[in-house]
Design a protein around this motif. Structure first.
Motif, PDB file in Angstrom:
ATOM      1  N   PRO A  22      84.361  67.994   8.741  1.00  0.00           N
ATOM      2  CA  PRO A  22      84.782  69.394   8.924  1.00  0.00           C
ATOM      3  C   PRO A  22      84.712  69.853  10.388  1.00  0.00           C
ATOM      4  N   MET A  23      83.714  69.382  11.133  1.00  0.00           N
ATOM      5  CA  MET A  23      83.603  69.730  12.546  1.00  0.00           C
ATOM      6  C   MET A  23      84.818  69.208  13.308  1.00  0.00           C
ATOM      7  N   LEU A  24      85.225  67.981  13.020  1.00  0.00           N
ATOM      8  CA  LEU A  24      86.385  67.394  13.686  1.00  0.00           C
ATOM      9  C   LEU A  24      87.657  68.151  13.310  1.00  0.00           C
ATOM     10  N   GLU A  25      87.775  68.478  12.038  1.00  0.00           N
ATOM     11  CA  GLU A  25      88.975  69.165  11.559  1.00  0.00           C
ATOM     12  C   GLU A  25      89.112  70.566  12.146  1.00  0.00           C
ATOM     13  N   ARG A  26      87.992  71.242  12.406  1.00  0.00           N
ATOM     14  CA  ARG A  26      88.058  72.584  13.022  1.00  0.00           C
ATOM     15  C   ARG A  26      88.696  72.529  14.407  1.00  0.00           C
ATOM     16  N   ASP A  27      88.554  71.382  15.071  1.00  0.00           N
ATOM     17  CA  ASP A  27      89.148  71.218  16.398  1.00  0.00           C
ATOM     18  C   ASP A  27      90.493  70.498  16.344  1.00  0.00           C
ATOM     19  N   GLY A  28      91.040  70.325  15.137  1.00  0.00           N
ATOM     20  CA  GLY A  28      92.343  69.679  14.997  1.00  0.00           C
ATOM     21  C   GLY A  28      92.278  68.165  14.988  1.00  0.00           C
ATOM     22  N   GLY A  29      91.093  67.623  14.807  1.00  0.00           N
ATOM     23  CA  GLY A  29      90.929  66.174  14.808  1.00  0.00           C
ATOM     24  C   GLY A  29      90.667  65.620  13.436  1.00  0.00           C
ATOM     25  N   GLY A  30      90.413  64.337  13.411  1.00  0.00           N
ATOM     26  CA  GLY A  30      90.128  63.663  12.153  1.00  0.00           C
ATOM     27  C   GLY A  30      89.490  62.318  12.411  1.00  0.00           C
ATOM     28  N   LEU A  31      89.248  61.614  11.321  1.00  0.00           N
ATOM     29  CA  LEU A  31      88.504  60.365  11.386  1.00  0.00           C
ATOM     30  C   LEU A  31      88.906  59.498  10.212  1.00  0.00           C
ATOM     31  N   LYS A  32      89.076  58.208  10.470  1.00  0.00           N
ATOM     32  CA  LYS A  32      89.389  57.258   9.410  1.00  0.00           C
ATOM     33  C   LYS A  32      88.423  56.089   9.521  1.00  0.00           C
ATOM     34  N   LEU A  33      87.786  55.733   8.414  1.00  0.00           N
ATOM     35  CA  LEU A  33      86.919  54.560   8.376  1.00  0.00           C
ATOM     36  C   LEU A  33      87.794  53.323   8.267  1.00  0.00           C
ATOM     37  N   LEU A  34      87.634  52.396   9.220  1.00  0.00           N
ATOM     38  CA  LEU A  34      88.413  51.160   9.207  1.00  0.00           C
ATOM     39  C   LEU A  34      87.657  50.018   8.546  1.00  0.00           C
ATOM     40  N   GLY A  35      86.332  50.029   8.662  1.00  0.00           N
ATOM     41  CA  GLY A  35      85.539  48.977   8.058  1.00  0.00           C
ATOM     42  C   GLY A  35      84.144  48.926   8.646  1.00  0.00           C
ATOM     43  N   ILE A  36      83.331  48.058   8.062  1.00  0.00           N
ATOM     44  CA  ILE A  36      81.953  47.873   8.508  1.00  0.00           C
ATOM     45  C   ILE A  36      81.684  46.381   8.583  1.00  0.00           C
ATOM     46  N   LYS A  37      81.106  45.959   9.687  1.00  0.00           N
ATOM     47  CA  LYS A  37      80.750  44.549   9.834  1.00  0.00           C
ATOM     48  C   LYS A  37      79.464  44.445  10.638  1.00  0.00           C
ATOM     49  N   GLY A  39      76.654  45.884  10.352  1.00  0.00           N
ATOM     50  CA  GLY A  39      76.032  47.162  10.677  1.00  0.00           C
ATOM     51  C   GLY A  39      76.756  47.975  11.725  1.00  0.00           C
ATOM     52  N   VAL A  40      77.947  47.551  12.091  1.00  0.00           N
ATOM     53  CA  VAL A  40      78.772  48.317  13.023  1.00  0.00           C
ATOM     54  C   VAL A  40      79.879  48.984  12.208  1.00  0.00           C
ATOM     55  N   VAL A  41      79.966  50.295  12.343  1.00  0.00           N
ATOM     56  CA  VAL A  41      80.961  51.078  11.618  1.00  0.00           C
ATOM     57  C   VAL A  41      82.163  51.276  12.544  1.00  0.00           C
ATOM     58  N   TYR A  42      83.311  50.796  12.112  1.00  0.00           N
ATOM     59  CA  TYR A  42      84.537  50.909  12.901  1.00  0.00           C
ATOM     60  C   TYR A  42      85.358  52.068  12.358  1.00  0.00           C
ATOM     61  N   VAL A  43      85.682  53.000  13.243  1.00  0.00           N
ATOM     62  CA  VAL A  43      86.448  54.181  12.868  1.00  0.00           C
ATOM     63  C   VAL A  43      87.637  54.344  13.805  1.00  0.00           C
ATOM     64  N   ARG A  44      88.538  55.218  13.400  1.00  0.00           N
ATOM     65  CA  ARG A  44      89.659  55.599  14.263  1.00  0.00           C
ATOM     66  C   ARG A  44      89.676  57.116  14.320  1.00  0.00           C
ATOM     67  N   LEU A  45      89.483  57.652  15.521  1.00  0.00           N
ATOM     68  CA  LEU A  45      89.589  59.097  15.725  1.00  0.00           C
ATOM     69  C   LEU A  45      91.064  59.462  15.756  1.00  0.00           C
ATOM     70  N   THR A  46      91.421  60.520  15.034  1.00  0.00           N
ATOM     71  CA  THR A  46      92.823  60.911  14.912  1.00  0.00           C
ATOM     72  C   THR A  46      93.011  62.367  15.334  1.00  0.00           C
ATOM     73  N   GLY A  47      94.243  62.800  15.304  1.00  0.00           N
ATOM     74  CA  GLY A  47      94.561  64.182  15.669  1.00  0.00           C
ATOM     75  C   GLY A  47      94.160  64.472  17.099  1.00  0.00           C
ATOM     76  N   HIS A  48      93.605  65.652  17.337  1.00  0.00           N
ATOM     77  CA  HIS A  48      93.212  66.041  18.693  1.00  0.00           C
ATOM     78  C   HIS A  48      92.041  65.217  19.218  1.00  0.00           C
ATOM     79  N   CYS A  49      91.312  64.555  18.331  1.00  0.00           N
ATOM     80  CA  CYS A  49      90.192  63.711  18.788  1.00  0.00           C
ATOM     81  C   CYS A  49      90.693  62.469  19.519  1.00  0.00           C
ATOM     82  N   HIS A  50      91.875  62.000  19.135  1.00  0.00           N
ATOM     83  CA  HIS A  50      92.449  60.827  19.788  1.00  0.00           C
ATOM     84  C   HIS A  50      92.793  61.175  21.234  1.00  0.00           C
TER      85      HIS A  50
END
Length: 91
Positions: A22-37, A39-50
């Motif tokens: 919700p914090m990311l979305e308030r600023d027009g951003g987003g987040l997608k979980l790509l995977g975990i390997k 103990g490392v969490v791989y994400v992709r920041l989207t929208g204004h976060c990118h």
């Protein structure tokens, strides 16, 4: 070393990410979980976060911090930018 397998982490990580989304979305951003390997969490920041100049701080001080609080202090997060190929099996 984490006391969980990568598969066991998926649901708790998804729940934890819902706390910061919700914090990311308030600023027009987003987040997608790509995977975990390992103990490392791989994400992709989207929208204004990118490409945002503050995205590194968001990654470490919001997303990673929340995962460490909710799940385990040894978790880490890596952002895979939009357009960059990602194959978790090649890590």
């Amino acid at each position: 070393m984490l006391p969980f397998s990568d598969e066991e982490l998926i649901d708790p990580v998804l729940e934890s990410l819902q706390v910061v989304t919700p914090m990311l979305e308030r600023d027009g951003g987003g987040l997608k979980l790509l995977g975990i390997k390992n103990g490392v969490v791989y994400v992709r920041l989207t929208g204004h976060c990118h490409g945002c100049p503050a995205s590194d701080q968001t990654l470490k001080y919001a997303i990673e911090r929340q995962l460490k609080i909710d799940i385990h202090p040894d978790l880490s997060v890596v952002n895979i930018p939009i357009g960059e190929d990602f194959n978790i099996d090649k890590l």
